[in-house]
Design a protein around this motif. Sequence first.
Motif, PDB file in Angstrom:
ATOM      1  N   MET A   1     -27.772 -28.561  50.644  1.00 21.39           N
ATOM      2  CA  MET A   1     -28.079 -29.137  49.333  1.00 21.39           C
ATOM      3  C   MET A   1     -27.483 -28.300  48.207  1.00 21.39           C
ATOM      4  N   VAL A   2     -27.585 -26.979  48.298  1.00 21.50           N
ATOM      5  CA  VAL A   2     -27.070 -26.103  47.242  1.00 21.50           C
ATOM      6  C   VAL A   2     -25.550 -26.166  47.179  1.00 21.50           C
ATOM      7  N   PHE A   3     -24.887 -25.938  48.311  1.00 17.94           N
ATOM      8  CA  PHE A   3     -23.421 -25.943  48.314  1.00 17.94           C
ATOM      9  C   PHE A   3     -22.877 -27.338  48.038  1.00 17.94           C
ATOM     10  N   GLY A   4     -23.520 -28.361  48.591  1.00 17.20           N
ATOM     11  CA  GLY A   4     -23.066 -29.719  48.324  1.00 17.20           C
ATOM     12  C   GLY A   4     -23.142 -30.064  46.856  1.00 17.20           C
ATOM     13  N   PHE A   5     -24.246 -29.676  46.207  1.00 19.55           N
ATOM     14  CA  PHE A   5     -24.383 -29.967  44.774  1.00 19.55           C
ATOM     15  C   PHE A   5     -23.375 -29.166  43.954  1.00 19.55           C
ATOM     16  N   LEU A   6     -23.210 -27.882  44.268  1.00 16.01           N
ATOM     17  CA  LEU A   6     -22.280 -27.047  43.498  1.00 16.01           C
ATOM     18  C   LEU A   6     -20.855 -27.561  43.606  1.00 16.01           C
ATOM     19  N   TRP A   7     -20.429 -27.929  44.814  1.00 15.95           N
ATOM     20  CA  TRP A   7     -19.064 -28.452  44.975  1.00 15.95           C
ATOM     21  C   TRP A   7     -18.897 -29.767  44.221  1.00 15.95           C
ATOM     22  N   ALA A   8     -19.886 -30.635  44.298  1.00  9.29           N
ATOM     23  CA  ALA A   8     -19.809 -31.910  43.583  1.00  9.29           C
ATOM     24  C   ALA A   8     -19.769 -31.689  42.075  1.00  9.29           C
ATOM     25  N   TRP A   9     -20.562 -30.724  41.611  1.00  7.89           N
ATOM     26  CA  TRP A   9     -20.580 -30.419  40.167  1.00  7.89           C
ATOM     27  C   TRP A   9     -19.238 -29.891  39.703  1.00  7.89           C
ATOM     28  N   LEU A  10     -18.616 -29.007  40.485  1.00  9.25           N
ATOM     29  CA  LEU A  10     -17.317 -28.462  40.123  1.00  9.25           C
ATOM     30  C   LEU A  10     -16.251 -29.553  40.106  1.00  9.25           C
ATOM     31  N   LEU A  11     -16.278 -30.438  41.094  1.00  7.08           N
ATOM     32  CA  LEU A  11     -15.303 -31.528  41.116  1.00  7.08           C
ATOM     33  C   LEU A  11     -15.537 -32.498  39.969  1.00  7.08           C
ATOM     34  N   ASP A  12     -16.797 -32.726  39.611  1.00 11.75           N
ATOM     35  CA  ASP A  12     -17.096 -33.634  38.512  1.00 11.75           C
ATOM     36  C   ASP A  12     -16.665 -33.052  37.168  1.00 11.75           C
ATOM     37  N   LYS A  13     -16.708 -31.716  37.068  1.00 13.25           N
ATOM     38  CA  LYS A  13     -16.278 -31.078  35.819  1.00 13.25           C
ATOM     39  C   LYS A  13     -14.768 -31.182  35.633  1.00 13.25           C
ATOM     40  N   GLY A  14     -14.061 -31.456  36.718  1.00 14.17           N
ATOM     41  CA  GLY A  14     -12.615 -31.623  36.638  1.00 14.17           C
ATOM     42  C   GLY A  14     -11.865 -30.396  37.108  1.00 14.17           C
TER      43      GLY A  14
ATOM     44  N   ALA B   1     -20.159 -35.261  48.969  1.00 19.85           N
ATOM     45  CA  ALA B   1     -19.682 -36.627  48.725  1.00 19.85           C
ATOM     46  C   ALA B   1     -20.792 -37.504  48.153  1.00 19.85           C
ATOM     47  N   LEU B   2     -22.011 -37.324  48.652  1.00 19.34           N
ATOM     48  CA  LEU B   2     -23.140 -38.097  48.125  1.00 19.34           C
ATOM     49  C   LEU B   2     -23.404 -37.754  46.667  1.00 19.34           C
ATOM     50  N   PHE B   3     -23.451 -36.463  46.361  1.00 23.57           N
ATOM     51  CA  PHE B   3     -23.703 -36.056  44.978  1.00 23.57           C
ATOM     52  C   PHE B   3     -22.555 -36.467  44.059  1.00 23.57           C
ATOM     53  N   LEU B   4     -21.325 -36.370  44.552  1.00 22.07           N
ATOM     54  CA  LEU B   4     -20.178 -36.735  43.722  1.00 22.07           C
ATOM     55  C   LEU B   4     -20.211 -38.217  43.379  1.00 22.07           C
ATOM     56  N   SER B   5     -20.602 -39.045  44.335  1.00 16.78           N
ATOM     57  CA  SER B   5     -20.744 -40.476  44.032  1.00 16.78           C
ATOM     58  C   SER B   5     -21.846 -40.703  43.007  1.00 16.78           C
ATOM     59  N   GLY B   6     -22.904 -39.865  43.076  1.00 17.80           N
ATOM     60  CA  GLY B   6     -23.967 -39.967  42.084  1.00 17.80           C
ATOM     61  C   GLY B   6     -23.491 -39.569  40.701  1.00 17.80           C
ATOM     62  N   PHE B   7     -22.727 -38.477  40.621  1.00 19.33           N
ATOM     63  CA  PHE B   7     -22.167 -38.036  39.338  1.00 19.33           C
ATOM     64  C   PHE B   7     -21.259 -39.114  38.745  1.00 19.33           C
ATOM     65  N   ARG B   8     -20.387 -39.671  39.592  1.00 18.65           N
ATOM     66  CA  ARG B   8     -19.428 -40.661  39.096  1.00 18.65           C
ATOM     67  C   ARG B   8     -20.101 -41.980  38.746  1.00 18.65           C
ATOM     68  N   GLY B   9     -21.316 -42.193  39.240  1.00 20.96           N
ATOM     69  CA  GLY B   9     -22.035 -43.421  38.926  1.00 20.96           C
ATOM     70  C   GLY B   9     -22.788 -43.373  37.609  1.00 20.96           C
ATOM     71  N   ILE B  10     -22.845 -42.198  36.971  1.00 21.45           N
ATOM     72  CA  ILE B  10     -23.526 -42.064  35.673  1.00 21.45           C
ATOM     73  C   ILE B  10     -22.548 -42.443  34.566  1.00 21.45           C
ATOM     74  N   PRO B  11     -22.838 -43.446  33.756  1.00 26.19           N
ATOM     75  CA  PRO B  11     -21.902 -43.879  32.709  1.00 26.19           C
ATOM     76  C   PRO B  11     -21.600 -42.747  31.725  1.00 26.19           C
ATOM     77  N   GLU B  12     -20.349 -42.632  31.352  1.00 25.40           N
ATOM     78  CA  GLU B  12     -19.953 -41.607  30.388  1.00 25.40           C
ATOM     79  C   GLU B  12     -20.607 -41.853  29.033  1.00 25.40           C
ATOM     80  N   GLU B  13     -20.879 -43.130  28.738  1.00 25.21           N
ATOM     81  CA  GLU B  13     -21.524 -43.455  27.455  1.00 25.21           C
ATOM     82  C   GLU B  13     -22.910 -42.816  27.362  1.00 25.21           C
ATOM     83  N   LEU B  14     -23.611 -42.729  28.487  1.00 21.99           N
ATOM     84  CA  LEU B  14     -24.946 -42.131  28.510  1.00 21.99           C
ATOM     85  C   LEU B  14     -24.860 -40.641  28.175  1.00 21.99           C
ATOM     86  N   ARG B  15     -23.855 -39.971  28.694  1.00 22.91           N
ATOM     87  CA  ARG B  15     -23.684 -38.546  28.399  1.00 22.91           C
ATOM     88  C   ARG B  15     -23.315 -38.341  26.929  1.00 22.91           C
TER      89      ARG B  15
END
Length: 295
Positions: free
Chosen positions: A83-96, A178-192
């Motif tokens: 959970m920790v490593f999966g979330f951190l990797w997804a967060w880093l990829l989502d940051k670009g 991959a699960l967390f990254l799909s969750g990150f990408r599913g959050i609308p940018e307008e909401l952020r």
Amino acid sequence: MRKGIRNWGPPLLLISPTIIIVAIFVYGLIGVNVSTAMTRDSALTASEFVGLANFTDLLSEPRFLHSLGNLGIFTVFFMVGTMVFGFLWAWLLDKGVTAEGVFRSVYLFPMAVSFVASGVVWRWLLSPTKGDRASGLNGLLHSIGLGGLQSDWFQAPGWGMAAMAMPAIWQLAGYVMALFLSGFRGIPEELREAARMDGASEWKLYRYVIFPQLSPVALSALVIVAHMSLKVFDLIMSVTGAIYVTEVPATYMWTALTGAEYGKASAIATILLLLVCIFIIPYLIYTARQERRSR
């Protein structure tokens, strides 16, 4: 009445082969297993019905309790690590990051490798040999002057199962990513953007906007990882084999089965099924309630 039969008839006929197969090869075999678990059945004695005696004997047997303790340690480290490593990797990829596709493939590649194949490699990496003749991680530590950090790894009493969780974390953290990254990408940018325009700091953005959106993904990942850890067998067998130090209920079940103690092996399998149900059934109830609320 005829109209109802006419409406339900074709769909029921269409899925009837699947229903029959599942009824026989899933629930039917579960019933046979439970029935065998209630017998004193072995190659040396005739089958004898003993009720719940196999279960009570197991729950008071030091060896089985030892295997449950090992499974508990493995499950905790495995769940936290993935959970920790999966979330951190997804967060880093989502940051670009540059070459995101390459990093995503690298993180996901271990998932394509079987536990048996990776277990052979990790058996060498976690070799408990120390000193000048050390190999694997111990050899690496010795070569860089950190020989004092050499470990017995899986042979360490008690916490050796934490070392056994390392290859499992390496293999499945990418799946959680991959699960967390799909969750990150599913959050609308307008909401952020709306949260930032309202003056939300980066921490508050994650705390009150992003994390609540990721909670269903996190719950799904947690349940999947938990039930996989409870059934771990091939990884441990390929790294250490069926030895007492790293014994878990699944490997103990294999030992009982190969020793022709069919009643005991079936009882262990039934207990494992109940442990998996503890995680799966509440999750199914939760998802069913969420679907009703969203209608």
